[in-house]
Scaffold this motif. Structure first.
Motif, PDB file in Angstrom:
ATOM      1  N   GLU A  84       0.862  -1.376  -0.261  1.00 19.56           N
ATOM      2  CA  GLU A  84      -0.274  -0.059  -0.099  1.00 19.56           C
ATOM      3  C   GLU A  84       0.848   1.500   0.519  1.00 19.56           C
ATOM      4  OE1 GLU A  84      -3.341   2.172  -0.194  1.00 19.56           O
ATOM      5  OE2 GLU A  84      -2.874   0.115  -0.459  1.00 19.56           O
ATOM      6  N   LEU A  85       2.216   1.346   0.859  1.00 23.38           N
ATOM      7  CA  LEU A  85       3.112   2.294   0.761  1.00 23.38           C
ATOM      8  C   LEU A  85       3.717   2.548  -0.967  1.00 23.38           C
ATOM      9  CD1 LEU A  85       4.131   4.582   2.314  1.00 23.38           C
ATOM     10  CD2 LEU A  85       6.500   2.766   3.343  1.00 23.38           C
ATOM     11  N   ALA A  86       3.874   1.137  -1.385  1.00 26.18           N
ATOM     12  CA  ALA A  86       4.580   1.496  -2.968  1.00 26.18           C
ATOM     13  C   ALA A  86       3.222   1.925  -3.194  1.00 26.18           C
ATOM     14  CB  ALA A  86       5.438   0.560  -2.947  1.00 26.18           C
ATOM     15  N   ARG A  87       2.393   1.657  -3.316  1.00 27.69           N
ATOM     16  CA  ARG A  87       1.291   2.371  -4.471  1.00 27.69           C
ATOM     17  C   ARG A  87       1.228   3.757  -4.221  1.00 27.69           C
ATOM     18  NH1 ARG A  87      -3.705   3.513  -4.502  1.00 27.69           N
ATOM     19  NH2 ARG A  87      -4.278   3.233  -2.226  1.00 27.69           N
ATOM     20  N   LEU A  88       1.223   4.278  -3.162  1.00 25.60           N
ATOM     21  CA  LEU A  88       0.489   5.382  -2.679  1.00 25.60           C
ATOM     22  C   LEU A  88       2.194   6.513  -2.897  1.00 25.60           C
ATOM     23  CD1 LEU A  88      -0.776   5.536   1.396  1.00 25.60           C
ATOM     24  CD2 LEU A  88      -1.722   6.720  -1.281  1.00 25.60           C
ATOM     25  N   VAL A  89       3.003   6.173  -2.669  1.00 26.09           N
ATOM     26  CA  VAL A  89       4.576   6.721  -3.174  1.00 26.09           C
ATOM     27  C   VAL A  89       4.434   6.501  -4.865  1.00 26.09           C
ATOM     28  CG1 VAL A  89       6.779   7.087  -3.604  1.00 26.09           C
ATOM     29  CG2 VAL A  89       5.497   6.813  -0.853  1.00 26.09           C
ATOM     30  N   LEU A  90       3.939   5.970  -5.497  1.00 21.90           N
ATOM     31  CA  LEU A  90       4.672   6.348  -6.887  1.00 21.90           C
ATOM     32  C   LEU A  90       3.184   6.560  -7.528  1.00 21.90           C
ATOM     33  CD1 LEU A  90       6.368   2.622  -7.380  1.00 21.90           C
ATOM     34  CD2 LEU A  90       7.261   4.853  -8.046  1.00 21.90           C
ATOM     35  N   GLY A  91       1.666   6.540  -7.561  1.00 27.53           N
ATOM     36  CA  GLY A  91       0.660   7.063  -7.119  1.00 27.53           C
ATOM     37  C   GLY A  91       0.522   8.526  -7.094  1.00 27.53           C
ATOM     38  N   GLY A  92       1.011   9.434  -6.160  1.00 26.98           N
ATOM     39  CA  GLY A  92       0.719  10.736  -6.059  1.00 26.98           C
ATOM     40  C   GLY A  92      -0.935  10.816  -5.285  1.00 26.98           C
ATOM     41  N   PRO A  93      -1.119  11.801  -4.761  1.00 26.16           N
ATOM     42  CA  PRO A  93      -1.687  12.063  -3.736  1.00 26.16           C
ATOM     43  C   PRO A  93      -3.692  11.643  -4.686  1.00 26.16           C
ATOM     44  CG  PRO A  93      -1.095  13.966  -4.264  1.00 26.16           C
ATOM     45  CD  PRO A  93      -0.213  13.686  -5.271  1.00 26.16           C
ATOM     46  N   GLY A  94      -3.524  11.841  -6.147  1.00 23.63           N
ATOM     47  CA  GLY A  94      -4.411  11.565  -6.341  1.00 23.63           C
ATOM     48  C   GLY A  94      -5.454  12.590  -6.141  1.00 23.63           C
ATOM     49  N   LYS A  95      -6.995  12.062  -5.842  1.00 25.53           N
ATOM     50  CA  LYS A  95      -8.809  13.454  -5.554  1.00 25.53           C
ATOM     51  C   LYS A  95      -7.998  13.711  -4.259  1.00 25.53           C
ATOM     52  CE  LYS A  95     -10.901  11.607  -9.292  1.00 25.53           C
ATOM     53  NZ  LYS A  95     -12.212  11.636  -9.807  1.00 25.53           N
ATOM     54  N   GLU A  96      -7.449  13.224  -3.366  1.00 20.19           N
ATOM     55  CA  GLU A  96      -7.666  13.202  -1.677  1.00 20.19           C
ATOM     56  C   GLU A  96      -6.631  14.371  -1.253  1.00 20.19           C
ATOM     57  OE1 GLU A  96      -6.086   9.853   0.610  1.00 20.19           O
ATOM     58  OE2 GLU A  96      -4.030  10.127  -0.879  1.00 20.19           O
ATOM     59  N   GLY A  97      -5.735  15.198  -1.968  1.00 19.64           N
ATOM     60  CA  GLY A  97      -5.264  16.328  -1.339  1.00 19.64           C
ATOM     61  C   GLY A  97      -4.220  15.734  -0.850  1.00 19.64           C
ATOM     62  N   PRO A  98      -3.045  16.753  -1.023  1.00 21.29           N
ATOM     63  CA  PRO A  98      -1.875  16.625  -0.754  1.00 21.29           C
ATOM     64  C   PRO A  98      -2.116  16.099   0.835  1.00 21.29           C
ATOM     65  CG  PRO A  98      -2.728  18.589  -0.591  1.00 21.29           C
ATOM     66  CD  PRO A  98      -3.384  18.151  -1.697  1.00 21.29           C
ATOM     67  N   ARG A 104      -1.656   9.705   5.189  1.00 20.90           N
ATOM     68  CA  ARG A 104      -1.771   8.696   4.397  1.00 20.90           C
ATOM     69  C   ARG A 104      -0.417   7.751   4.466  1.00 20.90           C
ATOM     70  NH1 ARG A 104      -5.571   7.054  -0.509  1.00 20.90           N
ATOM     71  NH2 ARG A 104      -4.749   4.553   0.832  1.00 20.90           N
ATOM     72  N   ILE A 105       0.191   8.559   3.868  1.00 22.81           N
ATOM     73  CA  ILE A 105       1.536   8.053   3.926  1.00 22.81           C
ATOM     74  C   ILE A 105       2.721   8.048   5.394  1.00 22.81           C
ATOM     75  CG2 ILE A 105       4.601   8.950   3.151  1.00 22.81           C
ATOM     76  CD1 ILE A 105       2.903   9.987   0.508  1.00 22.81           C
ATOM     77  N   ALA A 106       2.205   8.983   5.741  1.00 23.77           N
ATOM     78  CA  ALA A 106       3.214   8.847   7.315  1.00 23.77           C
ATOM     79  C   ALA A 106       2.271   8.127   8.288  1.00 23.77           C
ATOM     80  CB  ALA A 106       2.411   9.945   7.869  1.00 23.77           C
ATOM     81  N   ASP A 107       1.113   7.514   8.537  1.00 21.85           N
ATOM     82  CA  ASP A 107       0.710   6.429   8.982  1.00 21.85           C
ATOM     83  C   ASP A 107       1.287   5.653   8.639  1.00 21.85           C
ATOM     84  OD1 ASP A 107      -1.297   5.795  10.705  1.00 21.85           O
ATOM     85  OD2 ASP A 107      -2.665   4.695   8.949  1.00 21.85           O
ATOM     86  N   LEU A 108       0.901   4.842   7.609  1.00 19.31           N
ATOM     87  CA  LEU A 108       1.133   3.920   7.415  1.00 19.31           C
ATOM     88  C   LEU A 108       2.985   3.697   7.117  1.00 19.31           C
ATOM     89  CD1 LEU A 108       0.474   3.581   3.420  1.00 19.31           C
ATOM     90  CD2 LEU A 108      -0.876   2.073   4.958  1.00 19.31           C
ATOM     91  N   THR A 109       4.130   4.481   6.968  1.00 19.07           N
ATOM     92  CA  THR A 109       5.204   4.086   7.416  1.00 19.07           C
ATOM     93  C   THR A 109       5.341   4.334   8.941  1.00 19.07           C
ATOM     94  OG1 THR A 109       5.789   6.393   6.081  1.00 19.07           O
ATOM     95  CG2 THR A 109       7.397   5.800   7.345  1.00 19.07           C
ATOM     96  N   SER A 110       4.570   4.838   9.449  1.00 22.27           N
ATOM     97  CA  SER A 110       4.384   4.467  11.244  1.00 22.27           C
ATOM     98  C   SER A 110       4.675   3.467  11.142  1.00 22.27           C
ATOM     99  CB  SER A 110       3.748   5.731  11.740  1.00 22.27           C
ATOM    100  OG  SER A 110       3.839   4.575  13.383  1.00 22.27           O
ATOM    101  N   GLN A 111       3.002   2.535  10.927  1.00 24.60           N
ATOM    102  CA  GLN A 111       2.942   1.237  10.694  1.00 24.60           C
ATOM    103  C   GLN A 111       3.527   0.406  10.898  1.00 24.60           C
ATOM    104  OE1 GLN A 111      -0.934  -0.298   9.359  1.00 24.60           O
ATOM    105  NE2 GLN A 111      -1.929   1.806   9.363  1.00 24.60           N
ATOM    106  N   LYS A 112       4.504   0.428   8.661  1.00 27.35           N
ATOM    107  CA  LYS A 112       5.316  -0.350   8.770  1.00 27.35           C
ATOM    108  C   LYS A 112       6.823  -0.553  10.009  1.00 27.35           C
ATOM    109  CE  LYS A 112       8.625   0.865   4.882  1.00 27.35           C
ATOM    110  NZ  LYS A 112       9.495   0.821   4.874  1.00 27.35           N
TER     111      LYS A 112
END
Length: 455
Positions: A84-98, A104-112
């Protein structure tokens, strides 16, 4: 190092890099004819080379015996978080805003990082129980087959002790023979930039069907003289070579270098490639048997995202991290995998091409006896860690509030996100924010089950 989360491991290595290269420089300049000093330097290099990958492999070793349910559960969660983290980092923010994207990246990084820490503690206990050896020059030498030789290459920044300044980077080669580790030598191959330029030109020519044979032959021989001729006196009559390249030389097939008698090296030598020489010390420890061979080639890089993921089409904007990258179809690789399947026999090999050459197929397989991937790879530029040093080469942390006055904060990206392979749907993923199907990063590859895979 084994207890630290991946980000802290990377920071630690960045802040120690200068002293590490200064030590290797000292051996090159002052002790190149001292076997004991060279053995010590090779011990250090064997421990250091690819250490981030080695730390991740140690974590995976927890799963080897299959008798630790807690580790299995944590590792399964870690694979999901990594993907999920790789998908987010490579895919960019999309429609959810920066802001939401960064959260989300910070949360996933913390989980990882939490999961990695838990697994690291388990893996160290596992390593103690199994008495895993720490590879040294002696242990690697004792594991080398009779008549074989290890060529351990090193691309280093070279330090001039007289002036106290850094000079041009260089390629070195440690040559190790079987036995007790006493027969080891160090060869200086020369300035790295010159070798890298010739290697890049040769690689480009290999990929161009219009390259004239005489041009290719000359480039091949030039590179042979640069990186192989200096080794020949130390190789002696040995024809079985375990090779651990470094830097740009990882991308060169040594077998197609031509000697001064116009022979390809594949005609005179057998090469076994290893990430680092310490891998040899672990040969024979894995007892699992691999399953059917898995052959993947000629992916349909333009396969629509909705065909691969089931998601709706998104606006065509290009990812910032891999901007400008796209992949062209490789019809020759379809012929390649089908020819290999015919050699194996259809009953012992599964073949996937075109729209079926998908990431999902690879991630769900388990320990194929032979895994063959015929596709494009991507390698983003190396990051410069020198800005993490103060004037006295002491390390500074990569946190903005602790950066000295006048210096910009530096963010070191996980190197496992800077390289990978392209599978079906890769081009559409690169053109669409929020989708990373078909971009198989090295971090995702860490989640593959290759216990029992022979090749």
């Amino acid at each position: 190092f084994g207890f630290a989360p991946e980000a802290q491991q990377t920071q630690f290595l960045a802040t120690r890099e200068n002293k590490f290269f200064a030590y290797i420089s000292l051996i090159r300049q002052r002790f190149s004819d001292n076997p004991k000093a060279i053995r010590n330097a090779l011990d250090v290099w064997l421990a250091r080379k690819g250490i981030l990958l080695e730390a991740q492999k140690r974590i995976q070793n927890v799963l080897a015996a299959g008798d630790n349910p807690q580790a299995q559960e944590i590792f399964a969660k870690l694979i999901g978080v990594r993907q999920e983290l790789a998908r987010l980092v490579l895919g960019g923010p999309g429609k959810e805003g920066p802001e939401a994207y960064q959260n989300r990246i910070a949360d996933l990084t913390s989980q990882k990082e939490t999961l990695e820490g838990q697994l690291s503690r388990l893996s160290q206990a596992f390593a103690q129980q199994r008495k895993t050896r720490i590879a040294t020059t002696a242990t690697v030498a004792s594991a080398l087959p009779k008549g074989a030789i290890l060529i351990e290459m090193a691309r280093i920044k070279d330090y001039a002790f007289k002036t106290g300044k850094w000079g041009a980077s260089r390629y070195l080669a440690f040559i190790l023979s079987p036995g007790k580790g006493s027969d080891v030598s160090l060869v200086d191959l020369g300035e790295a930039d010159s070798i890298d330029q010739k290697a890049a030109a040769f690689k480009k020519s290999l990929g161009n069907s219009k390259t004239m044979p005489d041009v290719l032959a000359k480039q091949s021989n030039d590179l042979y003289r640069l990186i192989f001729t200096p080794l020949t006196s130390d190789l002696g009559k040995s024809r079985q070579l375990f090779l651990s390249p470094d830097g740009s030389l990882n991308l060169i097939p040594f077998e197609v270098l031509r000697d001064d008698k116009s022979r390809y090296l594949i005609e005179t030598h057998t090469f076994h490639y290893v990430s680092a020489g310490r891998d040899i010390a672990g040969y024979g420890m894995i007892k699992e048997k691999g399953q059917k061979a898995l052959l993947i080639g000629d992916p349909d890089f333009d396969l629509a995202a909705k065909q691969t993921t089931g998601e709706k089409e998104r606006p065509l904007t290009r990812s910032r991290q891999m901007q400008g990258i796209s992949f062209s179809r490789l019809p020759g690789t379809k012929e390649e995998v089908e020819a290999i399947a015919a050699i194996f026999g259809r009953s012992v090999a599964d073949t996937y091409t075109g729209e079926w050459a998908r990431e999902l197929v690879l991630m769900q397989m388990k320990s194929p006896r032979i895994l063959h991937l015929a596709t494009h790879g991507f390698f983003l530029s190396d990051q410069d860690w020198s800005s993490l040093m103060d004037d006295k080469s002491r390390g500074i942390r990569i946190i903005a509030k602790e950066v000295p006055s006048g210096k910009k904060p530096v963010r070191i990206e996980n190197p496992f996100l800077r390289a990978g392979l392209a599978l079906a749907g890769a081009n559409r993923s690169l053109a669409q924010e929020g989708v990373a199907e078909g971009i198989l990063t090295a971090e995702k590859i860490l989640g593959l089950n290759l216990r029992g895979t022979d090749l």
